[in-house]
Design a protein around this motif. Structure first.
Motif, PDB file in Angstrom:
ATOM      1  N   GLU A   1       0.838  -1.231  -0.072  1.00  0.00           N
ATOM      2  CA  GLU A   1       0.161  -0.020   0.038  1.00  0.00           C
ATOM      3  C   GLU A   1       0.849   1.415   0.101  1.00  0.00           C
ATOM      4  OE1 GLU A   1       0.103  -2.546   2.087  1.00  0.00           O
ATOM      5  OE2 GLU A   1      -0.402  -1.663   4.369  1.00  0.00           O
ATOM      6  N   PHE A   2       2.093   1.131   0.475  1.00  0.00           N
ATOM      7  CA  PHE A   2       2.906   2.370   0.481  1.00  0.00           C
ATOM      8  C   PHE A   2       3.393   2.574  -0.899  1.00  0.00           C
ATOM      9  CE2 PHE A   2       4.578   1.214   5.000  1.00  0.00           C
ATOM     10  CZ  PHE A   2       3.318   1.987   5.554  1.00  0.00           C
ATOM     11  N   LEU A   3       3.206   1.781  -1.896  1.00  0.00           N
ATOM     12  CA  LEU A   3       3.538   2.007  -3.305  1.00  0.00           C
ATOM     13  C   LEU A   3       2.340   2.198  -4.123  1.00  0.00           C
ATOM     14  CD1 LEU A   3       5.956  -0.946  -4.135  1.00  0.00           C
ATOM     15  CD2 LEU A   3       6.654   1.370  -3.375  1.00  0.00           C
ATOM     16  N   LEU A   4       1.082   1.572  -3.579  1.00  0.00           N
ATOM     17  CA  LEU A   4      -0.078   1.604  -4.400  1.00  0.00           C
ATOM     18  C   LEU A   4      -0.797   3.116  -4.056  1.00  0.00           C
ATOM     19  CD1 LEU A   4      -1.583  -1.901  -4.004  1.00  0.00           C
ATOM     20  CD2 LEU A   4      -0.916  -0.847  -5.965  1.00  0.00           C
ATOM     21  N   ILE A   5      -0.709   3.553  -2.994  1.00  0.00           N
ATOM     22  CA  ILE A   5      -1.400   4.610  -2.826  1.00  0.00           C
ATOM     23  C   ILE A   5      -0.677   5.826  -3.536  1.00  0.00           C
ATOM     24  CG2 ILE A   5      -2.093   6.381  -0.747  1.00  0.00           C
ATOM     25  CD1 ILE A   5      -2.753   3.746   0.889  1.00  0.00           C
ATOM     26  N   PRO A   6       0.742   6.032  -3.244  1.00  0.00           N
ATOM     27  CA  PRO A   6       1.343   7.158  -3.810  1.00  0.00           C
ATOM     28  C   PRO A   6       1.295   7.254  -5.458  1.00  0.00           C
ATOM     29  CG  PRO A   6       2.847   6.348  -2.156  1.00  0.00           C
ATOM     30  CD  PRO A   6       1.611   5.558  -2.405  1.00  0.00           C
ATOM     31  N   CYS A   7       1.047   5.939  -6.122  1.00  0.00           N
ATOM     32  CA  CYS A   7       1.001   5.891  -7.433  1.00  0.00           C
ATOM     33  C   CYS A   7      -0.350   6.206  -7.878  1.00  0.00           C
ATOM     34  CB  CYS A   7       1.346   4.302  -7.701  1.00  0.00           C
ATOM     35  SG  CYS A   7       3.073   3.924  -7.885  1.00  0.00           S
ATOM     36  N   VAL A   8      -1.452   6.095  -6.958  1.00  0.00           N
ATOM     37  CA  VAL A   8      -2.829   6.544  -7.445  1.00  0.00           C
ATOM     38  C   VAL A   8      -2.798   8.017  -7.440  1.00  0.00           C
ATOM     39  CG1 VAL A   8      -5.179   6.664  -6.567  1.00  0.00           C
ATOM     40  CG2 VAL A   8      -3.844   4.467  -6.814  1.00  0.00           C
ATOM     41  N   ILE A   9      -2.231   8.581  -6.213  1.00  0.00           N
ATOM     42  CA  ILE A   9      -2.320  10.158  -5.975  1.00  0.00           C
ATOM     43  C   ILE A   9      -1.469  10.812  -7.216  1.00  0.00           C
ATOM     44  CG2 ILE A   9      -1.574  11.890  -4.644  1.00  0.00           C
ATOM     45  CD1 ILE A   9      -2.169  10.201  -2.130  1.00  0.00           C
ATOM     46  N   LEU A  10      -0.247  10.151  -7.323  1.00  0.00           N
ATOM     47  CA  LEU A  10       0.730  10.830  -8.500  1.00  0.00           C
ATOM     48  C   LEU A  10       0.083  10.809  -9.908  1.00  0.00           C
ATOM     49  CD1 LEU A  10       3.418  11.987  -8.447  1.00  0.00           C
ATOM     50  CD2 LEU A  10       4.309  10.117  -9.134  1.00  0.00           C
ATOM     51  N   SER A  11      -0.755   9.638 -10.149  1.00  0.00           N
ATOM     52  CA  SER A  11      -1.394   9.782 -11.651  1.00  0.00           C
ATOM     53  C   SER A  11      -2.571  10.681 -11.638  1.00  0.00           C
ATOM     54  CB  SER A  11      -1.771   8.101 -11.756  1.00  0.00           C
ATOM     55  OG  SER A  11      -2.730   7.703 -10.820  1.00  0.00           O
ATOM     56  N   LEU A  12      -3.200  10.997 -10.379  1.00  0.00           N
ATOM     57  CA  LEU A  12      -4.131  11.924 -10.566  1.00  0.00           C
ATOM     58  C   LEU A  12      -3.483  13.514 -10.428  1.00  0.00           C
ATOM     59  CD1 LEU A  12      -6.748  10.431  -7.719  1.00  0.00           C
ATOM     60  CD2 LEU A  12      -7.260  10.677 -10.260  1.00  0.00           C
ATOM     61  N   LEU A  13      -2.365  13.512 -10.098  1.00  0.00           N
ATOM     62  CA  LEU A  13      -1.759  14.846  -9.967  1.00  0.00           C
ATOM     63  C   LEU A  13      -1.096  14.971 -11.709  1.00  0.00           C
ATOM     64  CD1 LEU A  13      -0.245  15.072  -6.656  1.00  0.00           C
ATOM     65  CD2 LEU A  13      -2.228  16.205  -7.405  1.00  0.00           C
ATOM     66  N   ILE A  14      -0.138  14.014 -12.077  1.00  0.00           N
ATOM     67  CA  ILE A  14       0.553  14.305 -13.363  1.00  0.00           C
ATOM     68  C   ILE A  14       0.090  13.223 -14.176  1.00  0.00           C
ATOM     69  CG2 ILE A  14       2.871  14.432 -14.354  1.00  0.00           C
ATOM     70  CD1 ILE A  14       3.878  15.150 -11.517  1.00  0.00           C
TER      71      ILE A  14
END
Lengths: 212, 10
Positions: free
Chosen positions: A96-109
């Motif tokens: 989840e430490f990888l999944l959550i940042p990846c979800v957030i980052l894909s929504l930002l950039i």
């Protein structure tokens, strides 16, 4: 298509086949991180939903189907068929430490706020870090079987070759995809330590062991 | 967010 990309794709294919064969022949998935394999299955699933929407070439479609099928076959071998050999005690990375940042980052950039594009972006970010549970497992046990190190080398070489392909495409086609390039460079950097040990040890016939 | 890029790579 250029030679660097083709070589990259071949490395990718070799990596997947080496992993499947290793598990099948030894009847064991010892030393393999099931969590990394879950992440890779997620990477292919979210990236290749475009199989239903866009057609690039027969080559692209066939490769996508192979990557999807082999990733689920690998999961089946690890979590069903050879479950007894799965080393879950050492596979403790919190994904989840990888999944959550990846979800957030894909929504930002992202290039575009469409569902398929967001899934593609997420898959690119997730692929960059999907190997971390596997590298964490290797660092925890301090060693990797030679065949596992071949797998890791081929998988790392694939994205490194893609970087050369992007440089080539930039000069020949003025094509550049910033998201893929930055993520691909990060992905390759994560393998750097491993590459060093692989070249200095495994290629000289020694076992892959981390320095104490 | 920049131009939309065609994803012709794997």
């Amino acid at each position: 298509m250029n030679i660097f990309r083709l070589l990259g794709d071949i490395c990718h294919l070799v990596a997947i086949i080496v992993l499947l064969l290793k598990i099948w022949k030894t009847r064991s998935c010892a030393g393999i991180s099931g969590k990394s394999q879950i992440l890779f299955a997620l990477v292919y699933t979210t990236r290749y939903v475009d199989l239903f929407f866009t057609y690039v070439s027969l080559y692209n479609s066939v490769m996508k189907v192979i990557f999807l099928a082999s990733s689920y076959a690998t999961l089946y071998l690890i979590y069903v068929k050879f479950k007894a050999t799965y080393d879950f005690n050492h596979d403790t990375f919190r994904i989840e430490f990888l999944l959550i940042p990846c979800v957030i980052l894909s929504l930002l950039i992202t290039h575009d706020y469409s569902p398929v594009e967001l899934l593609w972006t997420f898959s690119i970010y997730l692929e960059a870090v999907a190997i971390l549970p596997q590298l964490f497992m290797v660092s925890k046990t301090g060693e990797a079987e030679t065949i596992t190190s071949h797998y890791l080398f081929a998988l790392g070489a694939y994205r490194a070759l893609y970087i050369v392909n992007w440089i080539y495409r930039y000069y020949t086609e003025s094509f550049i995809d910033g998201i893929a390039v930055v993520a691909g460079i990060i992905q390759t950097i994560l393998y750097a330590d491993f590459f060093y040990l692989y070249i200095t040890k495994v290629l000289k016939g020694k076992d892959f062991k981390l320095p104490a | 967010m920049g131009d939309i890029v065609a994803h012709d790579e794997l």
